[in-house]
Design an enzyme around this catalytic site. Structure first.
Site, PDB file in Angstrom:
ATOM      1  N   PHE B  49      -4.254  -9.030   5.773  1.00 28.89           N
ATOM      2  CA  PHE B  49      -4.084  -7.679   5.251  1.00 28.89           C
ATOM      3  C   PHE B  49      -4.192  -7.669   3.734  1.00 28.89           C
ATOM      4  CE2 PHE B  49      -1.774  -8.103   9.224  1.00 28.89           C
ATOM      5  CZ  PHE B  49      -2.224  -7.002   9.941  1.00 28.89           C
ATOM      6  N   GLU B  50      -4.707  -6.568   3.205  1.00 32.55           N
ATOM      7  CA  GLU B  50      -4.878  -6.470   1.750  1.00 32.55           C
ATOM      8  C   GLU B  50      -3.555  -6.529   0.992  1.00 32.55           C
ATOM      9  OE1 GLU B  50      -5.745  -2.425   0.109  1.00 32.55           O
ATOM     10  OE2 GLU B  50      -6.024  -1.931   2.212  1.00 32.55           O
ATOM     11  N   THR B  51      -2.457  -6.282   1.709  1.00 29.17           N
ATOM     12  CA  THR B  51      -1.150  -6.323   1.069  1.00 29.17           C
ATOM     13  C   THR B  51      -0.698  -7.760   0.796  1.00 29.17           C
ATOM     14  OG1 THR B  51      -0.314  -6.108   3.314  1.00 29.17           O
ATOM     15  CG2 THR B  51      -0.252  -4.147   1.932  1.00 29.17           C
TER      16      THR B  51
END
Lengths: 325, 253
Positions: B49-51
């Protein structure tokens, strides 16, 4: 500084001291997680105006600040808030009605800009966005930029790679550093001097804090410095960056705080319903934001039962089996 | 076994994911597709995930990429800078496949997730790029989920948020982007690929009960339909895993 008290103060004091009308602000967290919501609602209660806000994907917090009329300029990558609002509703209507000045970037652009600010360099380079309208369309005009010493002269710049084709790139995009006047983050643990321990993802909180002139830390728990210093490698932000520490249990509510509580799907869903209608949203603000004295006041309105539903499971860090439909 | 269109779309996307891929995941159906691929055809694929969470233990479906559910049992929890670095890292970047959604897509796979109408005074404002522009700029393969409607497949985008093949062959390289670009557009009617030479979208398959003409009727620009075949519907096994293991509470499907 009073050493024994450290930087601990009330939320009301911290916001009144460090968030001033027209200041440049950023808040931590990402969409439905670890937004400093207690601080956001206090900013709204203190009717702060004309804030210049820097956001990557800070969903709930930024949308409420827009809804409360606190923000006049916004630099943002993403105005969405998970299932409850694929596009943040007050953000959407403020832009469609021309109520705020806004400028779009990507999440990486914004993260890099905070990183540049934290390092004290004027810009940083990336390959993201070449060929897109994010580079082409500027929300803030050259005239506005020239007039305002707190804005860089350009949104973004593309240059030839000064190192030839080194790194396999012919061109690079330069994005300007951000140094907010104040950044507010919510963390699980901090000591009274401001050293922070974030559990779970840190998003871009660390650079946002370090890039900022002042930092307000709200936390679930104020712990002894000795406890944090037993495992310093687990602490992300040392006290030297922090101006104020505020103890606010459920300070991220209605967004989530890993290992403490989940986001509240009921609150967020209702909020979306209210936000779609100006009259309902006004009533919502009167009741849930302006109508309460402080964050504990909001939590009392919400009720113990609803808070119990989102309490985090010890093993997973979230509310296992929570009804999220 | 009967199936819904959403299930069909999910399975079509899952089949595009190969074992060993690192799957960049957004919310909603893209998350379900990545989770389905891991359970069905690509057990050694990795979801990230980009997080900043990588290889999370997804015991429950996350409703946002910042959901605490992506933090539980991950190989590492970091932040946005680390996630985007993973996409560009010389050792991991080539293994990444992105999954994106959009309000509009053009024939070169460029995406608009920002606005309809003028940028400054939009008729409809959407969320904006988030990490989509970054993913589309960096990774060599990308799947795009779309609803098949004329206005969503325009000749010209209202705003170009995320780069596909820009204006055709060689354009990414001229702009300074890495080669690569979108692989497939997966809709409620069929699946489109991009021609190796022209970089233009063409119809690869249409779902049972749909004709290639139905698909053309639902887009502003025309695509080549000469290579199209009828898609294989989801098997009983695929459906069973999807319903029982991936989304048992029907949060997305």
């Amino acid at each position: 500084m009073n050493v024994s008290q450290g930087k601990v103060m009330t939320l009301e004091q911290a916001i009144a001291t460090y968030v001033t009308d027209g200041c440049h602000i950023s808040i931590g967290g990402f969409t439905v997680n670890r937004n400093p919501m207690a601080a956001v609602y206090e900013i709204m209660r203190q009717r702060k105006k004309n804030l210049h806000c820097y956001a990557h994907s800070n969903g709930t917090g930024v949308d409420e600040l827009i809804g409360g009329g606190c923000i006049s300029r916004l630099e943002i990558a993403y105005g969405g808030n998970g299932k409850a609002a694929p596009t943040c509703i007050r953000f959407k209507s403020a832009i469609q009605r021309g109520e705020i000045l806004f400028e779009d970037y990507s999440n990486y652009h914004m993260s890099l800009r905070f990183h540049a600010g934290a390092m004290g360099v004027p810009f940083i380079n990336t390959l993201s966005g070449l060929g897109t309208d994010i580079l082409e369309k500027w929300g803030f005009s050259r005239e506005l930029r020239a007039m305002d010493p707190k804005l860089p002269d350009k949104k973004i710049e593309i240059i030839d790679n000064p190192f030839g084709n080194w790194g396999g790139a012919t061109k690079v995009v330069l994005v300007p550093a951000i140094n907010p006047d104040v950044t507010i983050i919510h963390v699980q643990k901090a000591d009274k001097h401001g050293t922070c321990r974030i559990e779970g993802l840190n998003f871009a909180d660390i650079d946002q804090a370090k890039a900022s002139k002042h930092v307000i830390v709200t936390c679930e728990e104020i712990v002894d410095s000795e406890e944090l210093r037993e495992k310093p490698e687990y602490n992300q932000i040392p006290f030297i960056h922090v101006s104020a520490v505020v103890h606010v249990p459920y300070g991220a509510y209605p967004s989530a705080c890993f290992n403490c509580y989940d986001y509240d799907p009921i609150y967020l869903k209702q909020l979306s319903t209210f936000a779609k209608d100006d009259k309902l949203y006004k009533e919502y603000l009167e009741t849930f934001v302006y109508g309460v004295k402080d964050h504990p006041g909001l939590l009392t309105l919400v009720g113990k039962e609803q808070l119990k539903m989102i309490s985090a499971d010890k093993r997973t860090g979230y509310a296992t089996g929570l009804d999220r439909r | 076994m009967d199936y819904t269109l959403k299930e069909m779309m999910t399975i079509m996307a899952a089949r595009e994911i190969r074992d060993g891929d690192i799957v960049f995941c957004g919310t909603g159906i893209s998350m379900v597709a990545a989770m389905a691929a891991k359970q069905i055809n690509a057990p050694d694929s990795i979801i990230f995930f980009e997080t900043g969470a990588i290889d999370s233990k997804l015991e429950e479906i996350p409703m946002a990429v910042a959901d605490s559910r992506v933090m539980f049992g991950a190989a590492s929890n970091s932040g946005l800078l680390e996630a985007f670095a993973t996409m560009q890292n010389p050792n991991t970047g080539d293994r990444i496949i992105g999954i994106l959604g959009s309000a509009q897509v053009d024939k070169y796979g460029n995406l608009n997730s920002t606005c309809i109408g003028d940028y400054f005074q939009p008729k409809i404002r959407f969320s904006g790029s988030g990490g989509a522009c970054d993913v589309a700029s960096f990774v060599s393969r990308c799947l795009i989920f779309m609803q098949h409607e004329k206005r969503k497949f325009p000749v010209k985008l209202d705003y170009l948020t995320s780069p596909g093949y820009l204006d055709g062959p060689g354009a990414r390289e001229r702009a300074g982007l890495k080669p690569g670009g979108p692989t497939a557009v997966i809709t409620n009617l069929g699946v489109m690929y991009f021609d190796d030479v022209t970089k233009e979208m063409y119809l690869a398959s249409y779902y049972p009960g749909v004709t290639p003409q139905d698909i053309l009727d639902n887009m502003e620009f025309a695509v080549d339909i000469s290579r199209a075949i009828e898609a294989e519907p989801p098997s009983d096994r695929e459906l069973k895993i999807l319903r029982e293991r991936v989304d048992p509470h029907k949060l997305i499907l």
